[in-house]
Design a protein around this motif. Structure first.
Motif, PDB file in Angstrom:
ATOM      1  N   ASP A  59      35.829  52.110  63.898  1.00 19.80           N
ATOM      2  CA  ASP A  59      37.029  52.510  63.158  1.00 19.80           C
ATOM      3  C   ASP A  59      36.772  52.487  61.652  1.00 19.80           C
ATOM      4  O   ASP A  59      37.330  53.285  60.907  1.00 19.80           O
ATOM      5  CB  ASP A  59      38.189  51.571  63.507  1.00 19.80           C
ATOM      6  N   GLU A  60      35.958  51.546  61.212  1.00 16.86           N
ATOM      7  CA  GLU A  60      35.580  51.419  59.804  1.00 16.86           C
ATOM      8  C   GLU A  60      34.084  51.117  59.758  1.00 16.86           C
ATOM      9  O   GLU A  60      33.559  50.496  60.676  1.00 16.86           O
ATOM     10  CB  GLU A  60      36.326  50.261  59.128  1.00 16.86           C
ATOM     11  N   ALA A  61      33.402  51.518  58.691  1.00  9.62           N
ATOM     12  CA  ALA A  61      31.975  51.230  58.543  1.00  9.62           C
ATOM     13  C   ALA A  61      31.659  51.010  57.070  1.00  9.62           C
ATOM     14  O   ALA A  61      32.155  51.733  56.209  1.00  9.62           O
ATOM     15  CB  ALA A  61      31.133  52.372  59.100  1.00  9.62           C
ATOM     16  N   TYR A  62      30.827  50.003  56.815  1.00 13.03           N
ATOM     17  CA  TYR A  62      30.487  49.642  55.442  1.00 13.03           C
ATOM     18  C   TYR A  62      29.000  49.339  55.329  1.00 13.03           C
ATOM     19  O   TYR A  62      28.423  48.693  56.205  1.00 13.03           O
ATOM     20  CB  TYR A  62      31.293  48.412  54.998  1.00 13.03           C
ATOM     21  N   GLU A  63      28.421  49.771  54.229  1.00 20.52           N
ATOM     22  CA  GLU A  63      27.014  49.466  53.975  1.00 20.52           C
ATOM     23  C   GLU A  63      26.876  48.018  53.531  1.00 20.52           C
ATOM     24  O   GLU A  63      27.709  47.509  52.769  1.00 20.52           O
ATOM     25  CB  GLU A  63      26.451  50.399  52.899  1.00 20.52           C
ATOM     26  N   VAL A  64      25.826  47.356  54.000  1.00 20.59           N
ATOM     27  CA  VAL A  64      25.529  45.983  53.596  1.00 20.59           C
ATOM     28  C   VAL A  64      24.112  45.914  53.041  1.00 20.59           C
ATOM     29  O   VAL A  64      23.281  46.777  53.324  1.00 20.59           O
ATOM     30  CB  VAL A  64      25.655  44.979  54.766  1.00 20.59           C
ATOM     31  N   GLY A  65      23.862  44.882  52.258  1.00 23.09           N
ATOM     32  CA  GLY A  65      22.513  44.634  51.779  1.00 23.09           C
ATOM     33  C   GLY A  65      21.953  45.706  50.882  1.00 23.09           C
ATOM     34  O   GLY A  65      20.767  46.009  50.957  1.00 23.09           O
ATOM     35  N   GLY A  66      22.783  46.299  50.037  1.00 27.25           N
ATOM     36  CA  GLY A  66      22.314  47.355  49.143  1.00 27.25           C
ATOM     37  C   GLY A  66      21.057  46.943  48.399  1.00 27.25           C
ATOM     38  O   GLY A  66      20.988  45.859  47.828  1.00 27.25           O
ATOM     39  N   GLY A  67      20.044  47.779  48.446  1.00 25.73           N
ATOM     40  CA  GLY A  67      18.800  47.501  47.760  1.00 25.73           C
ATOM     41  C   GLY A  67      17.821  46.654  48.550  1.00 25.73           C
ATOM     42  O   GLY A  67      16.691  46.461  48.130  1.00 25.73           O
ATOM     43  N   LYS A  68      18.258  46.133  49.686  1.00 22.47           N
ATOM     44  CA  LYS A  68      17.366  45.347  50.537  1.00 22.47           C
ATOM     45  C   LYS A  68      16.831  46.259  51.631  1.00 22.47           C
ATOM     46  O   LYS A  68      17.382  47.307  51.907  1.00 22.47           O
ATOM     47  CB  LYS A  68      18.121  44.185  51.179  1.00 22.47           C
ATOM     48  N   GLY A  69      15.776  45.851  52.278  1.00 20.51           N
ATOM     49  CA  GLY A  69      15.257  46.607  53.411  1.00 20.51           C
ATOM     50  C   GLY A  69      16.211  46.498  54.586  1.00 20.51           C
ATOM     51  O   GLY A  69      17.137  45.682  54.582  1.00 20.51           O
ATOM     52  N   PRO A  70      16.007  47.307  55.620  1.00 22.26           N
ATOM     53  CA  PRO A  70      16.955  47.319  56.740  1.00 22.26           C
ATOM     54  C   PRO A  70      17.081  45.979  57.461  1.00 22.26           C
ATOM     55  O   PRO A  70      18.186  45.582  57.822  1.00 22.26           O
ATOM     56  CB  PRO A  70      16.411  48.400  57.676  1.00 22.26           C
TER      57      PRO A  70
END
Length: 99
Positions: A59-70
């Motif tokens: 229903d919602e999705a957000y990016e996490v760990g910007g600038g970090k590897g997957p």
């Protein structure tokens, strides 16, 4: 049901929104079960997974760990918990293997 302590007593509250702290097929399975129970779902994704199916099934999705590897993005426990609190999440499902 989730529980919380209110003045020393445990009070059960229904889970209305769950964050799934995993990706791909595991996340999709958890989201399907939550959907069948009438629970809203929140996906998290690393930048490299921005086109992954689990992101679009939620229903919602957000990016996490910007600038970090997957891998490090999905292991950013403090960031994930902060995001969950910010978005009004009642529970976090750890998925399988990451947390």
């Amino acid at each position: 049901m989730s529980t919380s302590l209110e003045q020393g007593a445990v009070v059960a509250r229904p889970i209305r929104k769950i964050l799934v702290a995993n990706r791909s097929e595991i996340a999709i399975r958890v989201m399907r079960a939550a959907n069948e129970l009438g629970i809203k779902t929140v996906a998290i994704y690393a930048g490299e997974d921005r086109f992954s199916l689990h992101r679009f099934k939620a229903d919602e999705a957000y990016e996490v760990g910007g600038g970090k590897g997957p891998v490090q993005a999905y292991l950013d426990v403090e960031g994930i918990v902060a995001l969950a609190a910010e978005k009004g999440v009642d529970a976090i499902h750890p998925g399988y293997g990451f947390l």
